[in-house]
Enzyme design. Structure first.
Site, mmCIF file in Angstrom:
data_model
loop_
_atom_site.group_PDB
_atom_site.id
_atom_site.type_symbol
_atom_site.label_atom_id
_atom_site.label_comp_id
_atom_site.label_asym_id
_atom_site.label_seq_id
_atom_site.Cartn_x
_atom_site.Cartn_y
_atom_site.Cartn_z
ATOM 1 N N GLU A 141 1.038 -1.135 -0.159
ATOM 2 C CA GLU A 141 -0.050 0.080 -0.434
ATOM 3 C C GLU A 141 0.850 1.624 -0.012
ATOM 4 O O GLU A 141 0.745 2.203 0.914
ATOM 5 C CB GLU A 141 -1.541 0.197 1.232
ATOM 6 C CG GLU A 141 -1.967 -1.006 1.219
ATOM 7 C CD GLU A 141 -3.172 -1.239 1.672
ATOM 8 O OE1 GLU A 141 -3.187 -0.513 2.812
ATOM 9 O OE2 GLU A 141 -3.888 -2.022 1.607
ATOM 10 N N GLU A 200 -5.772 -8.820 -0.288
ATOM 11 C CA GLU A 200 -5.976 -8.432 1.225
ATOM 12 C C GLU A 200 -7.210 -8.427 0.395
ATOM 13 O O GLU A 200 -8.435 -7.129 -0.646
ATOM 14 C CB GLU A 200 -5.988 -6.988 1.169
ATOM 15 C CG GLU A 200 -4.101 -6.936 1.671
ATOM 16 C CD GLU A 200 -3.904 -6.084 2.723
ATOM 17 O OE1 GLU A 200 -4.507 -5.326 3.375
ATOM 18 O OE2 GLU A 200 -2.740 -5.790 3.213
#
Ligand code: AHR
Length: 501
Positions: A173, A304
């Protein structure tokens, strides 16, 4: 009546086992308590790993496990987690609850966990706050078989032989908690860092995962790929084997999220509608990937995914502990069917997270452990791992639910394994009505081998430490087998798995 037509003669592509992967972060009670209790714990363990948890994960056939984060990965300094435990540095886990991280679970422990579960490893490196040297030395420490400073250090710490590293994430991220970078800046850093993720083991090259987008951030996907592919030969395919995608289902949006257990009919459909959005996301990101990688050499790694609700009342908000109901069983069933259908591009995925965090498959409390409804769905779906997706289509169903949150009543996917056994997985998204299902095969004379179901008449049903078996995988008895197919009535709120040969 819904008609499901299956063409056994038409194999679409292989469903990679890694699509059924899991994620374990140093977050809340996932690693500590949930998985690792230490050798001196009274909870039965092998080398510190809970035996009940490892046993349940083995039954699930976990193919790959991602670690140590998540946001934690870009603050993790691997050297803090090696050597004698009493000497390991303590740090504050700033992202998750501000608790003390004593680093007692590190590289050696993670590799031990994967070996006990029998899965491959996916290690996520630190690009956000770590150096190129640090990342490069971690790879050397784990995989170099010879004389070198890091290989020697590994041996000093009790591990003579190198490990195999299967997958390596170069940052997590990085558009957010991993450094708030622009896509172009990250992609240049990716190119640099990944250069030093060396393949010391030529027979087993490390597969590299480049940080992809959050939800529908197509700007990120485009920017990263443009820079990663700039001035390179075709065969480098952007220096990556996978590009990641993260998407969580928050029924009421990111700020409010919504309760895991207390929801009305509208929120049921809203949640499932949001789970179905995964399909549009895969199509959108794949369309951009197709421009750079038309041969689909790069896999999309949805590493995720899952539901993210308001945490359970009375628990540390930084620990992301939530309950899991029949609604989560449907989220899992829907999402995995979508992944299967997109096996040409989705090559890896990881449910977030494995134990005690978000849409966990297992919950623990002291020495007790329970399996969630999501666990049972992943268990039924395990047969799709490594099988070939078959052409299939369902007709004769209506869209259901409030207009704004319309969903198809039934979703499905079908695969055939190497022994010719066909697995059909179906979801009935309705909380109002069952559905008659008529499965028709192209070839005649299939034998029913197994039929299982996860369901409950109450959409809020869940497993608790007092009632651990409220929602579980059960035998499904209602199948009528004929020469050309199988028919049955599929209850509302249900996930069904049928196997035929
Ligand atoms: O899974 C919880 C967090 O969600 C992860 O640490 C991060 O990568 C994502 O934002």
């Amino acid at each position: 009546m819904a008609r499901l037509v299956i063409n056994e003669e038409k194999k679409i592509g292989r469903i990679e086992p890694e699509v059924y992967g899991h994620f374990s972060e140093h977050l809340g009670r996932c690693i500590y308590e949930g998985i690792y209790v230490g050798e001196n714990s009274e909870i039965p363990n092998v080398n510190g790993m809970r035996s009940d948890v490892v046993g349940a994960l083995k039954e699930l056939k976990v193919p790959v496990l991602r670690w140590p984060g998540g946001c934690f990965a870009d603050e993790y300094h691997w050297k803090d987690g090696i050597g004698p435990r009493e000497n390991r540095k303590k740090m504050i886990n700033t992202h998750w609850g501000g608790v003390v991280e004593d680093n007692s679970f590190g590289t050696h422990e993670f590799m031990e966990l994967c070996s006990q579960i029998g899965c491959t490893n996916y290690i996520n490196g630190n690009l956000g706050s770590g150096t190129v040297q640090e990342m490069s030395e971690w790879v050397e420490y784990m995989t170099f078989n010879g004389v070198s400073p890091m290989a020697d250090l590994r041996k000093e710490n009790g591990r003579e032989e190198p490990w195999t590293v299967d997958f390596f994430g170069v940052g997590n991220e990085n558009w957010g908690c991993g450094g708030n970078m622009t896509p172009e800046h990250y992609a240049n850093e990716y190119r640099r860092y990944q250069t030093y993720v060396r393949n010391y083991d030529k027979k087993h090259p490390i597969k590299k995962v480049c940080c992809g987008a959050n939800v529908d951030d197509y700007y990120w996907t485009e920017g990263v790929l443009k820079t990663a592919f700039a001035n390179t030969e075709d065969q480098f395919h952007g220096f990556m084997d996978y590009l990641s995608l993260h998407y969580y289902v928050h029924p009421e949006g990111w700020e409010i999220k919504g309760s895991a257990t207390d929801f009305d009919d509208e929120v049921w459909y809203k949640t499932l509608n949001k789970a179905l959005y995964m399909e549009e996301l895969i199509q959108g990101h794949s369309a951009i990937m197709d421009q750079y990688d038309p041969e689909k050499k790069i896999g999309l790694s949805v590493d995720e995914w899952g539901s993210w609700y308001t945490c359970e009342p009375g628990t540390n908000p930084g620990f992301l502990y939530q309950q899991n109901t029949v609604r989560d069983a449907l989220i899992a069933g829907i999402t995995l069917n979508i992944f299967n259908k997109h096996c040409d591009r989705v090559k890896m995925a990881a449910l977030a997270q494995m134990v005690n965090v978000l849409q966990a498959v297992l919950l623990t409390e002291g020495e007790q452990m329970i399996k969630t409804p999501t666990y049972h769905v992943m268990h039924m779906y395990r047969y799709h791992q490594g099988a070939d997706l078959l052409q299939s289509a369902v007709t004769g169903i209506d869209n259901i639910g409030p207009e704004k949150w319309n969903v198809p009543k039934i979703t499905e996917s079908v695969s055939m394994d190497g022994d010719g056994v066909i697995t059909v997985t179906l979801n009935n998204l309705s909380i109002e009505a069952s559905e008659e299902i008529d499965i028709q095969f192209a070839n005649k004379g299939h034998q029913l081998r197994e039929a299982k179901i996860v369901t409950h008449p109450d959409m809020h049903a869940k497993n608790t430490f007092d009632a651990p078996k409220e929602v579980e995988e059960r035998d499904f008895d209602g199948c009528n087998v004929s020469e050309s197919g199988i028919s049955f009535v599929m209850p509302k709120n249900s996930v069904v798995e049928i196997r035929v040969s």
